[in-house]
Design an enzyme around this catalytic site. Structure first.
Site, PDB file in Angstrom:
ATOM      1  N   HIS A  12     -22.759 -10.461  25.060  1.00 23.68           N
ATOM      2  CA  HIS A  12     -22.827 -10.702  26.505  1.00 23.68           C
ATOM      3  C   HIS A  12     -21.642 -10.083  27.252  1.00 23.68           C
ATOM      4  O   HIS A  12     -21.286 -10.508  28.339  1.00 23.68           O
ATOM      5  CB  HIS A  12     -22.982 -12.202  26.805  1.00 23.68           C
ATOM      6  N   HIS A  59     -16.895 -17.884  31.399  1.00 18.35           N
ATOM      7  CA  HIS A  59     -15.554 -17.328  31.202  1.00 18.35           C
ATOM      8  C   HIS A  59     -14.617 -17.797  32.309  1.00 18.35           C
ATOM      9  O   HIS A  59     -14.045 -17.007  33.043  1.00 18.35           O
ATOM     10  CB  HIS A  59     -15.641 -15.802  31.108  1.00 18.35           C
ATOM     11  N   HIS A 194     -14.311  -9.280  18.470  1.00 22.71           N
ATOM     12  CA  HIS A 194     -13.457  -8.735  19.520  1.00 22.71           C
ATOM     13  C   HIS A 194     -12.323  -9.704  19.830  1.00 22.71           C
ATOM     14  O   HIS A 194     -12.428 -10.896  19.550  1.00 22.71           O
ATOM     15  CB  HIS A 194     -14.252  -8.426  20.800  1.00 22.71           C
ATOM     16  N   GLU A 241     -16.622 -16.789  19.317  1.00 25.44           N
ATOM     17  CA  GLU A 241     -17.729 -17.384  20.081  1.00 25.44           C
ATOM     18  C   GLU A 241     -19.068 -17.224  19.348  1.00 25.44           C
ATOM     19  O   GLU A 241     -20.063 -17.829  19.737  1.00 25.44           O
ATOM     20  CB  GLU A 241     -17.805 -16.764  21.482  1.00 25.44           C
TER      21      GLU A 241
HETATM   22 FE   FE2 Z   1     -17.869 -14.648  25.864  1.00 24.59          FE
END
Ligand code: FE2
Length: 427
Positions: A12, A59, A194, A241
């Protein structure tokens, strides 16, 4: 009954939305992302998917550290794109399936997941980056409806991978016991590896991403044995996540058919798209019925209690605007304008005539019937010079005197403090 057709896994990253909005589909640097999502697009139309159950994390856009929750289920009828700092994306809102949200909410709580529930919140790239790539029509957006689940993965402690997997199992039973005839796909978003903060910023690990996808498909239980620290070590802090993908996998049959899997690492995040088709038959009518009884067992019979109006998600959604308007009476400026210019204030909040009328004429019991919570009525009461017992008496259809005769002590009180309490002449 609703059917789970399968699961989709999709990154995403905001770069996905950026690539879409700037028409990068023919740019060789970006086209692998579009290629992966086009397979997903084809699959959802071929399978006639009606509802996307979207698992994502916000976020720090609409969910902040003043009240951070682990599992927040949306139950709104519409979700807009959020402003993440430079203005919202020009993308259509997503239509919410309120009844399915409400059913899933009851089911997860019945299985002892302490859910949070949200409405009236715009959603950020965690939700709209993948949704805008799955939807085929850029002007109208996703043709079906959505149920969003926001997972708080940014402020520790967060739920474990095992907890996410268990929630997925509960979610499966919830969806399969929803009486409407719907094709539902579970969409897990985020990842893969990441890290975007600190000196380790830029960390990626494609070997781990491949291993994660192998295990997710064939041996998800193994992924539930990993601690969060191990996810962080292998896939980066923000890449952890991917524990959200275990919710999707938990909601699918033990064996799945992986019909698509692609990864591509353009810059900061290994971007993935995967599709798993569900292989189990639907549960028997008897199993479904007994699950429905389990889901609603806590409140079964409450509808027979006269003069009792539980604030269900459905009622809360219907009355959100008026509840919100009255809840703002905790703000001094809102209170002052409420007294000085009620009609102007109600116009400014675009309240419909029926809601204005109930407020203007202090129709306490009508507001309760409508879905207004008593706890905003007791905020309104001192502002209009009423006490709690006066509101109680009115709701019972009695005079204050009649009501006080039913009490052991005829006291008057209110939630007002300071000067307002003195003005109300509370004894
Ligand atoms: Fe995220």
């Amino acid at each position: 009954m609703a059917r789970i057709i399968g699961g989709i896994g999709a990154s995403h990253s905001p770069t996905i939305g950026f690539a879409k909005d700037t028409n990068k589909s023919n740019d060789p640097a970006w086209s692998p992302i579009f290629d992966g999502f086009s397979v997903v697009q084809d699959w959802v139309s071929e399978k006639k998917v009606d509802v996307l159950f979207m698992i994502f994390n916000d976020h720090i856009t609409s969910f902040f550290f003043d009240h951070y929750s682990a599992f927040s289920l949306g139950f709104d009828s519409s979700y807009d794109t959020a402003d993440e700092g430079g203005g919202p994306r020009n993308y259509p809102s997503a239509k919410g399936h309120v009844a399915l949200s409400q059913h899933i909410g009851h089911a997860l709580v019945a299985d002892e997941f302490d859910m949070a529930f949200f409405q009236n919140k715009p959603l950020d790239h965690g939700f709209f980056s993948p949704l805008s790539m799955i939807a085929t029509d850029d002007k109208k957006g996703w043709h079906g409806s959505v149920v969003p689940l926001q997972v708080g993965v940014l402020q520790l402690p967060i739920p474990s991978a095992r907890r996410c997997y268990k929630l997925g199992k509960s979610l499966r039973n919830a969806i399969q016991s929803f009486p409407e005839d719907l094709n539902v796909a579970i969409v897990a978003t985020g990842g893969l590896s990441h890290q975007v903060h600190g000196e380790r910023c830029g960390f990626t690990n494609t070997d781990w991403d491949d291993e994660f996808l192998d295990l997710l498909e064939k041996d998800p239980e193994k992924l539930t044995e990993l601690r969060l620290a191990e996810y962080i070590e292998r896939g980066g802090m923000e890449g952890a996540e991917v524990i959200m993908w275990l919710i999707m996998r938990g909601a699918l049959s033990d064996k799945v058919n992986c019909v698509h899997r692609a990864t591509y690492l353009p810059s900061m995040t290994n971007i993935a798209t995967v599709i798993y088709e569900d292989l189990d038959a639907h549960p028997s009518q008897q199993d479904t019925q007994s699950h429905i009884e389990h889901i609603y067992n806590e409140i079964a019979g409450v509808e027979k209690l006269e003069g009792t109006h539980p604030l269900t998600l459905e009622r809360s959604h219907k009355a959100f605007r008026i509840n919100s308007f009255l809840q703002k009476l905790t703000i001094p400026e809102h209170r002052e304008r409420f007294v000085a210019d009620l009609d102007g204030l109600m116009d400014a909040y675009s309240l419909p005539e029926n809601e204005k009328d109930m407020i203007r004429h202090r129709k306490w019991i009508e507001m309760i019937h409508y879905g207004v919570t008593f706890f905003v009525l007791e905020k309104m009461a001192p502002v209009v010079g009423a006490t709690n017992p006066e509101v109680y008496a009115s709701m019972r259809g009695e005079t204050l005197e009649e009501f006080q005769k039913t009490r052991n002590v005829a006291i008057q009180y209110s939630v007002a403090g300071g000067e307002k309490a003195d003005q109300l002449d509370i004894q």
